[in-house]
Scaffold this active site. Structure first.
Site, PDB file in Angstrom:
ATOM      1  N   ARG A 146       0.861  -1.182   0.000  1.00  0.00           N
ATOM      2  CA  ARG A 146       0.000   0.000   0.000  1.00  0.00           C
ATOM      3  C   ARG A 146       0.897   1.232   0.000  1.00  0.00           C
ATOM      4  O   ARG A 146       1.482   1.570   1.019  1.00  0.00           O
ATOM      5  CB  ARG A 146      -0.870  -0.028   1.263  1.00  0.00           C
ATOM      6  CG  ARG A 146      -2.030   0.942   1.267  1.00  0.00           C
ATOM      7  CD  ARG A 146      -2.605   1.063   2.675  1.00  0.00           C
ATOM      8  NE  ARG A 146      -1.760   1.900   3.502  1.00  0.00           N
ATOM      9  CZ  ARG A 146      -1.665   1.826   4.823  1.00  0.00           C
ATOM     10  NH1 ARG A 146      -2.340   0.928   5.481  1.00  0.00           N
ATOM     11  NH2 ARG A 146      -0.865   2.635   5.488  1.00  0.00           N
ATOM     12  N   HIS A 164      -3.448   4.608   4.784  1.00  0.00           N
ATOM     13  CA  HIS A 164      -4.602   3.705   4.789  1.00  0.00           C
ATOM     14  C   HIS A 164      -5.799   4.397   4.145  1.00  0.00           C
ATOM     15  O   HIS A 164      -6.435   3.866   3.236  1.00  0.00           O
ATOM     16  CB  HIS A 164      -4.944   3.262   6.214  1.00  0.00           C
ATOM     17  CG  HIS A 164      -6.267   2.576   6.307  1.00  0.00           C
ATOM     18  ND1 HIS A 164      -6.492   1.339   5.741  1.00  0.00           N
ATOM     19  CD2 HIS A 164      -7.458   2.960   6.852  1.00  0.00           C
ATOM     20  CE1 HIS A 164      -7.759   0.990   5.946  1.00  0.00           C
ATOM     21  NE2 HIS A 164      -8.359   1.961   6.616  1.00  0.00           N
ATOM     22  N   TYR A 208       3.756   5.024  11.582  1.00  0.00           N
ATOM     23  CA  TYR A 208       4.075   3.611  11.864  1.00  0.00           C
ATOM     24  C   TYR A 208       4.899   2.910  10.782  1.00  0.00           C
ATOM     25  O   TYR A 208       5.410   1.844  10.982  1.00  0.00           O
ATOM     26  CB  TYR A 208       2.777   2.821  12.115  1.00  0.00           C
ATOM     27  CG  TYR A 208       1.731   2.987  11.023  1.00  0.00           C
ATOM     28  CD1 TYR A 208       1.840   2.290   9.824  1.00  0.00           C
ATOM     29  CD2 TYR A 208       0.646   3.854  11.183  1.00  0.00           C
ATOM     30  CE1 TYR A 208       0.895   2.449   8.830  1.00  0.00           C
ATOM     31  CE2 TYR A 208      -0.306   4.018  10.189  1.00  0.00           C
ATOM     32  CZ  TYR A 208      -0.186   3.315   9.016  1.00  0.00           C
ATOM     33  OH  TYR A 208      -1.110   3.464   8.024  1.00  0.00           O
TER      34      TYR A 208
END
Ligand SMILES: Cc1ncc(C[n+]2csc(CCOP(=O)(O)OP(=O)(O)O)c2C)c(N)n1
Ligand SMILES: Cc1ncc(C[n+]2csc(CCOP(=O)(O)OP(=O)(O)O)c2C)c(N)n1
Ligand SMILES: [Mg+2]
Ligand SMILES: [Mg+2]
Lengths: 324, 384, 324, 384
Positions: free
Chosen positions: B259, B263, B272
């Site tokens: 990805r 998100h 993160y």
């Protein structure tokens, strides 16, 4: 006209609807060879084959989710959840998926499934086999909730549910499954979803109930002094609820008592009570009373009869309400 | 006995177009034609542009949360390319808009969806797909049910279901895989392993070495594929589809990708994400690889790219305008799709736009009831 | 005293309870490094380590079921469900397991978990991110349901919930998360579960609400003619509900309106309405009114403001109720 | 690449004591002593007698539904024998009473349980087990949570969780297996594959060749064992427990056995069970096999059996009497365990045994309130 109990009446309705529309199919745990743990689907797999009466693996979310997909793919599935206590794992698919299917797709996709669920107490069953979770599902837009108390109603309402273009949760009071027989026409008929039935006419007080509690109410009425005139309403459907029938009665009697097995707090009795005062405020002569299960877990069966409303509690409530 | 082996398994991983854009000609046989790849590359690129534009729409307050597909285009399109449009059925989740575009969904519907317009979920009747699923894993069971219906109805159609690495942890996924194999339905499970479920890395999602091995629990054919390799993705899905249509039952495909975006626009992956892993993933971008391949076979160059650039901008601009300029939904839409026939009490709510009993029945306080008409509730809406 | 918003107040309560009792631990999706999608757990993993602030795999039934086991094994877990729309997969473990743990074991085993769940609408979120399922859980014996509307209450109630020996479902109205700051003591304090708060005193009508709707009610009160005197009650806990505070108020005012985001039918407003007439029948001058979300799915956000009760609808209801 | 193997697995099946009662001496090393086996055989036999007596109690209307363990004794007891009593924790489901007996649960509690007496779920404080679980699969997550707590608290204890073949289909099982491996907790999963989930045969429950392979989806060590072989069952569990206690994480064990009784007393297996499979299973009865083994090593004979027969009858008779003669539970028990402290409204329900508001507050109709005491609700109960 044959005398049938509720198990037989439901079995017959299933058979007739399966004959009527070949898209109708049944799926669930142990419903095939075994005919269901209550024998409601007895003989149907032999008659319609393993593709239309399907024993599934043990997962209620699987049964419910696959039923939604089957409906999307053009079938009319009738999933069975073996006991109401096992609706838990199916809750998400039922409330967040099945009930929203039409809305989410702006009518493009519908979910014509009928979920059959034996429910309620009074048969000395183990834990999680005697619950009454109907209020939760009546609070779910997009879902209809039907609860017959008699074999005749069960047959006609189930036929309506199966033909309904939207999901219907069909609760079968297991305490009544084999407790009485009545005349049930052989031929197919439907009873409209959402219409209550006045089981006894009266002028002093209205008692509103559904499912197996109908019989506790009838017993209570028998025990009352002759002079008292009770109107007994069997809702038969709790969502959508037949508020007209309720309101008409309470406007006449001025007093109302709701009886249900489920816990009091947040039970569907609260909704009935709220509706009554919204519709009949000026007619009410006493506060609407709720005679219900307690706000405790449904106990193991040695204490079950202390949990469930019975004629004694209903009689006491009627007398007190009349004295108000 | 006393000790005997009762089960053995092994899982393979396929790659046909490698990181440097080099093709394994043998494996590539009977997969994508060069023309196919040109088409897919163009749509990959347009989708990427669409993602960029969506990001900006969100940042400028004209759209809600949006999940980019960025970096995963080869999975979405390679898989969808293996299906017959309007025949085989796609069950997507929220990140798979490229596949939906390929199968004909008007692009502005996806924007409208993220602008909070539920009408965007009305799939045009000739298309064979369900709306994007939000609840992780739930759609896998619907896919199985649809495939099962196809099998029961003896129609020659299969289903492709998309879901993420995170979805493999859900109970619904487990039930779906089990039902699919027990009832042997024509369903292909495409697990888009983009390494993240929001902030949770693949390594914390499961202790399994591969996601492909999840399928072993159900005796389902399973394979891993390089998800940035559009040939590999296509082949894995084509094989699975063929098997499904021949009565061979379901298959599982783990497509390994990354990805490249956050998100969603509500997320900030820098909180993160490790910088190195991210840099490495950027280098494996499927758009780069596919373009190098097309250049190597003489089918792509700077000028073609410039034309595509311009075309993508125009398309995406038009699509954005279409979504932005849509009439707002009618208030009555709120009520209209709850049931086929509206129950009395719901009708009253729609007509009065009230839930309080006096508001619904003003005669109770001596006022005349509000006129019962669609207009009235519009008026009410305007007033609120 | 620092000015904190609700996110900060909850974060502080979590930190203080984790310091106070080393058995307290957090688990959920994205609550660790990422600090939760609303940043409520920001910094806690860095402070308390990965064993006490745990990022879990994506399964709500797993989070809930493992939390029950952790409690059985001696921990005090605080699971987070990322959005109320994803309580569905945890429903079975929550209602049939956590809520029954004490009862099933006749007190031998308890389940001191606090389930934190962001809930409610008004933030333009996608589908299943704006629901209000509180009534379902208030109908679950063995479970307490707490819904703070203000940062101060959130901190004190969360501390009580964590120290409570039974499971507490703690709904956090996400619309309020960052919408206001107020003075919140740095030091640890508790607010008793089950006690409502009178936010405004009045004599003409009682408005009862909870969660984010408190602010719509305050807005409505501002819009009313000066002469009208409204008593506003923020329930703060819906189970067990503070019926004394409600009854006391309605006995004084004679009129009551319940406001909530959830669907009307079977919503917790029905319970409040039923309780009010049970406790204040002779004082009531008008039927208890419900201003709630409609009996439809919560719509996508373009229609969200039409679904949610707002000051206009609340004002209209108050005026109509006063005219009755 | 282009095609490489990314995962390989194989699963072994163990048998130490075969169908004819012959022992594989090498594998049997460091497992059960002959004394252990005598003790286990005796408890197997007593459990079998207990099952028979329970069946009769149900048939004579003195007990509700009851699920026999008949035929599965070697799984239940072999597994439980591997645990340290009062230290390692057992999480059983409704069919595993022999394991609970071995760890010290008074036998009459199991009868009381099926007689609908919730007090039977109060496990004596020194025992380390939870009550029998009814909801299929739910307990697997509790087992994982308990094991996780042991790990976090750094206490040297492990957990054994029992569940059936049917339970492997539940979402909770999937989540439990995943959590167990991700958090690497000391939990042993004992899957009692008795071939049936009520009427659904193992072959319809999953398309997997073995249930043991379910564990591959999580990289969990897994093995199959002959569940009628008490040595094999013990060894598989002992190995798994040792691994768990050494920090090696969870394990999965598929114990293959056969449910020789009906599902419960409410069931009639003749409706769906094939006669041949059933006959074959009867021949593999673990009691026969264990007894032959003990005879072959000179530790069992007719007279010992006669003594055990008599002893079992006495024990089971006493246990039945204890359950049958228990005082009925107090009505107040219904309310007492809902919360640590009873909320006002619940207290009123207990005190009045009413839910209707006038009944709870008779002063509303000019009557004096009922006296608030425990006796009053007893009286009420007697009246209803
Ligand atoms: C049942 C459920 N739980 C939680 C969420 C919140 N959520 C949205 S996306 C997401 C992560 C999904 O990860 P993955 O399945 O890998 O898909 P990806 O977003 O990476 O494409 C989570 C936890 C949800 N949508 N549904
Ligand atoms: C969640 C759930 N669904 C359904 C049931 C009803 N039910 C009771 S036992 C059973 C079969 C269980 O089979 P298995 O797990 O193999 O255990 P066994 O009874 O064979 O020991 C079913 C379906 C249940 N108890 N729980
Ligand atoms: Mg992912
Ligand atoms: Mg079994």
């Amino acid at each position: 006209m044959p005398l049938l109990n509720m198990v037989e009446a439901i079995n017959l309705a299933l058979r007739q609807e399966m004959c009527r529309d070949e898209r109708v199919m049944l799926l669930g745990e142990d419903i095939g060879v075994n005919g269901g743990v209550f024998r409601v689907t007895e003989g149907l797999q032999a008659e319609f084959g393993v593709d239309r009466v399907v024993d599934t693996p043990l997962t209620e979310t699987g049964i419910m989710g696959a039923s939604i997909g089957l409906a999307m793919g053009g079938m009319i599935p009738i999933p069975e959840i073996q006991f109401e206590g096992f609706l838990g794992p199916a809750f998400d698919q039922l409330t967040n998926q099945a009930a929203r299917c039409r809305s989410r797709t702006r009518g493009g996709q519908t979910c014509p499934i009928t979920i059959r669920v034996p429910f309620g107490g009074g048969i000395h069953a183990p834990e999680l086999h005697s619950e009454s979770p109907e209020a939760i599902y009546a609070h779910t837009p997009g879902l209809k909730v039907v609860i017959p108390s008699h074999p005749y109603d069960a047959k006609g309402l189930l036929a309506s549910a199966i033909r309904d273009p939207d999901p219907v949760l069909f609760f079968e009071p297991k305490r009544v499954y084999r407790s009485l027989k009545e005349k049930v026409p052989e031929e197919s008929y439907t009873i409209p979803i959402g219409s209550a039935k006045v089981l006894a006419e009266g002028t002093d007080v209205t008692v509103i109930t559904w499912g197996a509690m109908v019989f506790q109410c009838l017993e209570a009425i028998d025990q009352l002094p002759e002079r008292m005139s009770v109107e007994l309403i069997d809702l038969r459907t709790i969502s959508p609820v037949d508020v007209e029938t309720i309101a008409e009665s309470v406007k006449k009697t001025g007093r109302a008592i709701v009886v249900h097995e489920a816990h009091k707090t947040g039970g569907f009795g609260a909704e009935i009570s709220a509706l009554i005062q919204e519709h009949c405020f000026l007619s009410l002569e006493a506060p609407v009373q709720r005679v219900t299960g307690f706000d405790t877990a449904v106990p193991y069966y040695k204490l079950e009869m202390q949990y469930l409303p019975d004629a004694t509690r209903i009689v006491a409530s009627i007398m007190d309400c009349m004295a108000y | 006995m006393p000790i005997k082996t009762v089960y053995q398994a092994q899982i393979e991983s396929i790659q046909i177009l490698d990181e440097d854009g080099k093709l394994d000609a043998e494996l590539a046989q009977n997969t994508l034609s060069v023309d196919d790849v040109v088409g897919l590359y163009e749509l990959m690129f347009i989708s990427r542009e669409f993602d960029e534009a969506s990001f900006k729409l969100q940042r400028s307050g004209r759209m809600g949360t949006f999940p980019q597909n960025r970096g995963q285009e080869a999975v979405s399109l390679g898989a969808a390319q293996a299906l017959r449009r309007g025949i085989d059925y796609i069950v997507p989740y929220y990140r798979e808009h490229p596949a939906m575009f390929l199968h004909g969904l008007p692009m502005h519907q996806v924007l409208s969806y993220w602008m909070g317009d539920e009408r965007a979920n009305a799939i045009p009747p000739k298309l064979s797909m369900s709306p994007m699923s939000v609840s992780i894993g739930a759609q896998t069971l619907h896919a199985v049910g649809i495939a099962w219906a196809f099998k029961l109805r003896k129609v020659d159609r299969a289903v492709l279901c998309f879901f993420g690495d995170g979805a493999t942890s859900t109970g619904d996924f487990h039930a779906a895989m089990n039902f699919a194999t027990v009832f042997h339905v024509p369903c292909v499970f495409c697990c888009v392993n983009n390494q993240w479920a929001i902030s949770v890395p693949r390594s914390k999602q499961t202790a399994a070495t591969t996601l492909a091995q999840k399928a072993l629990a159900y005796n389902m054919p399973t394979v891993q594929v390089d998800g940035n390799d559009v040939f590999g993705v296509y082949k894995a899905h084509r094989d699975a589809l063929d098997r499904a249509l021949k009565g061979g039952g379901p298959s599982f495909i783990e497509a390994i990708t990354y990805r490249l975006g956050d998100h969603t626009t509500a997320d900030d992956a820098r909180r993160y994400r490790d910088a190195e892993g991210y840099a490495a993933a950027q280098a494996r971008d499927p758009l780069i690889r596919t373009r190098i391949y097309l250049e190597s076979v003489g089918r792509w160059d700077e000028s073609k790219q410039a034309t595509l650039d311009a075309r993508a901008k125009v398309i995406v601009h038009e699509v954005s305008e279409a979504a932005l300029n849509a009439e707002p939904p009618a208030t009555d839409d709120l009520f209209r799709y709850t049931f086929a026939e509206m129950p009395e009490m719901l009708l009253k709510q729609m007509q009065t736009h009230r839930t309080d009993s006096i508001g619904q029945d003003p005669e109770q306080i001596g006022l005349k009831a509000a006129p019962h008409s669609a207009e009235s509730s519009e008026v009410h809406h305007a007033a609120t």
